[in-house]
Design an enzyme around this catalytic site. Structure first.
Site, short mmCIF file in Angstrom:
data_model
loop_
_atom_site.label_atom_id
_atom_site.label_comp_id
_atom_site.label_asym_id
_atom_site.label_seq_id
_atom_site.Cartn_x
_atom_site.Cartn_y
_atom_site.Cartn_z
N HIS A 167 0.87 -1.18 0.00
CA HIS A 167 0.00 0.00 0.00
C HIS A 167 0.90 1.23 0.00
O HIS A 167 2.02 1.20 0.51
CB HIS A 167 -0.86 -0.05 1.27
CG HIS A 167 -1.95 0.96 1.35
ND1 HIS A 167 -1.72 2.28 1.68
CD2 HIS A 167 -3.30 0.85 1.19
CE1 HIS A 167 -2.87 2.93 1.71
NE2 HIS A 167 -3.84 2.09 1.42
N ASP B 206 3.06 -4.44 8.20
CA ASP B 206 1.79 -3.75 8.08
C ASP B 206 0.68 -4.80 8.22
O ASP B 206 0.47 -5.61 7.33
CB ASP B 206 1.73 -3.05 6.72
CG ASP B 206 0.36 -2.44 6.42
OD1 ASP B 206 -0.59 -2.64 7.20
OD2 ASP B 206 0.24 -1.78 5.37
N CYS C 53 -4.79 2.28 -3.73
CA CYS C 53 -3.57 2.83 -3.10
C CYS C 53 -2.41 1.86 -3.24
O CYS C 53 -1.59 1.71 -2.32
CB CYS C 53 -3.81 3.18 -1.64
SG CYS C 53 -5.01 4.51 -1.39
N GLN D 160 -4.45 -5.38 6.91
CA GLN D 160 -5.35 -6.30 6.21
C GLN D 160 -5.37 -7.71 6.81
O GLN D 160 -6.28 -8.49 6.52
CB GLN D 160 -4.95 -6.40 4.73
CG GLN D 160 -5.11 -5.11 3.96
CD GLN D 160 -6.55 -4.67 3.84
OE1 GLN D 160 -7.47 -5.49 3.83
NE2 GLN D 160 -6.77 -3.37 3.75
N LYS E 208 -10.58 -1.51 10.51
CA LYS E 208 -10.60 -2.79 9.77
C LYS E 208 -11.08 -3.92 10.67
O LYS E 208 -11.32 -5.03 10.20
CB LYS E 208 -9.20 -3.13 9.27
CG LYS E 208 -8.43 -2.03 8.58
CD LYS E 208 -8.86 -1.82 7.15
CE LYS E 208 -7.85 -0.88 6.45
NZ LYS E 208 -8.27 -0.53 5.10
#
Length: 408
Positions: free
Chosen positions: A125, A202, A366, A205, A228
């Site tokens: 991203h 990261d 993104c 997700q 999220k």
């Protein structure tokens, strides 16, 4: 594998928004990779805070301030337990994943110099690319990209070849928001540590779909966003190993992050407050904890298994549509399907499906380097959550076929 049961009817009643209509049609929400929906239990916690104990935290001696402080720090402890951090002060409240990444990138200005290298995966991203480009611009370090193949899988042999004593930091998403690929961070992390590099993952997700144990992973930094995870926007967390957080300088100056201030010198507060300048998103931190309570009630293992069923069901049926191509075909992936239909712009599909009550994402997500790799302007992305159903997928497929016929 033993089948895990999810009471989908009960779960859907927890999400008021699933009852609304869009353009006269029942809402089908397949944009969960952008933001999840919020259960009433979390909304009630937000209303309760503002109705009964809204106050600033940590400094007040009055009852409301103490109640708010305990609830906020309770949220931190819930995050610690959810990700299995060793200590609660290894959890830094942030405004979201992007904030956490920038905090570390700014701090690493003091640990990276000209000639050093930062490795980043090809499927990141923008928020896990741009801060590292800025770091390299500040320091003269070099940003190198771990390549992937056409299935959307990182080339681990190339990664191994890239690692050296020059590597100071490896950054990678746990799950690609554009492709759904689950990256092998259990291999990526120790390989980086073997050459003395730190690792930031990261987890925006992955955290809603996969049980994450930061101690077992031995990761240096891990980031996530509440929105999220069925929580509110504007709040997130950065996990950092205590030894790293102790070394990193404060990201921002102001109230709360200080021990003592004079005009001659300021000393900084202990962890985690060193990184939490100013009045925080108090309600957000409390609601973040409540959202994790909700997910724990269902169980991450049950969520992962059910969402995988939805992924397999939808993938099999989508591939029957004439001219449809899926981008991101890794064997190991979460419930994200990015696709295009030959000769049709993704925005046109998205617009027509919205008129039919179906919310999904179109564009580059993104992740423009991913789209450049596949030589496409963008994709249509359907992303599923545990409150979605196979019946919704069936209606989505019917509407998608209607849209295809209208546009060809």
């Amino acid at each position: 594998m033993e089948k895990t049961m999810i009471n989908i009817d009960k779960i859907r009643k927890d999400f008021p928004i699933l009852n609304r209509k869009v353009n006269g049609n029942p809402l089908i929400y397949f944009d969960n990779a952008a933001t999840s929906q919020t259960p009433k239990m979390v909304m009630d916690v937000i209303v309760d805070y503002y109705s009964n104990y809204n106050a600033n935290i940590h400094r007040g001696v009055h009852t409301l301030a103490q109640e708010a402080t305990e609830a906020y720090e309770g949220g931190r402890r819930k995050i610690q337990q959810f990700f299995n951090a060793a200590k609660s002060h290894e959890i830094i409240f942030t405004s979201g994943t992007t904030h956490g990444i920038n905090l570390v990138a700014q701090g690493f200005t003091h640990f990276v110099k000209e000639g050093d290298e930062v490795l980043v995966s090809a499927m990141e991203h923008h928020s896990n690319i741009v801060p590292w480009q800025m770091l390299c611009d500040r320091t003269g370090a070099t940003l190198k990209v771990i390549p992937m193949n056409k299935e959307g899988v990182l080339l681990m042999d190339k990664y191994q070849d890239m690692l050296s004593e020059k590597t100071k930091l490896v950054v990678c998403n746990h799950v690609s928001n554009a492709l759904g690929t689950i990256n092998p961070i259990e291999e990526i992390i120790p390989m980086a540590h073997a050459v003395g590099a730190a690792v930031l993952i990261d987890g925006a997700q992955s955290s809603p779909h996969i049980k994450v144990d930061v101690q077992k992973l031995d990761v240096d930094f891990y980031t996530a966003s509440a929105h999220k995870l069925c929580g509110p926007t504007g709040i997130g967390m950065l996990y950092g190993k205590e030894e790293w957080l102790a070394k990193l300088p404060p990201y921002q100056g102001g109230g709360e992050m200080i021990a003592e201030v004079t005009f001659e010198k300021t000393t900084y507060a202990d962890l985690p407050y060193k990184f939490e300048a100013g009045t925080p998103n108090i309600c957000g931190g409390i609601a973040f904890g409540a959202a994790l309570d909700y997910l724990n009630q269902i169980g991450l293992d049950a969520i992962e298994q059910y969402e995988h069923e939805l992924l397999e069901y939808a993938t099999k049926k989508l591939l029957k549509i004439d001219g449809l191509q899926i981008y991101g075909t890794a064997t190991d992936k979460t419930a994200v399907i990015s696709f295009n239909i030959k000769g049709i712009h993704p925005y046109d599909i998205g617009t027509l499906l919205d008129k039919m009550g179906i919310a999904l994402r179109t564009g580059h997500h993104c992740a423009q380097p991913v789209m450049d790799y596949f030589q496409i302007p963008g994709t249509i992305r359907a992303s599923f959550s545990f409150y979605n159903t196979k019946e919704e997928i069936d209606r989505f497929l019917d509407c998608l076929e209607k849209a295809r016929q209208m546009l060809t």
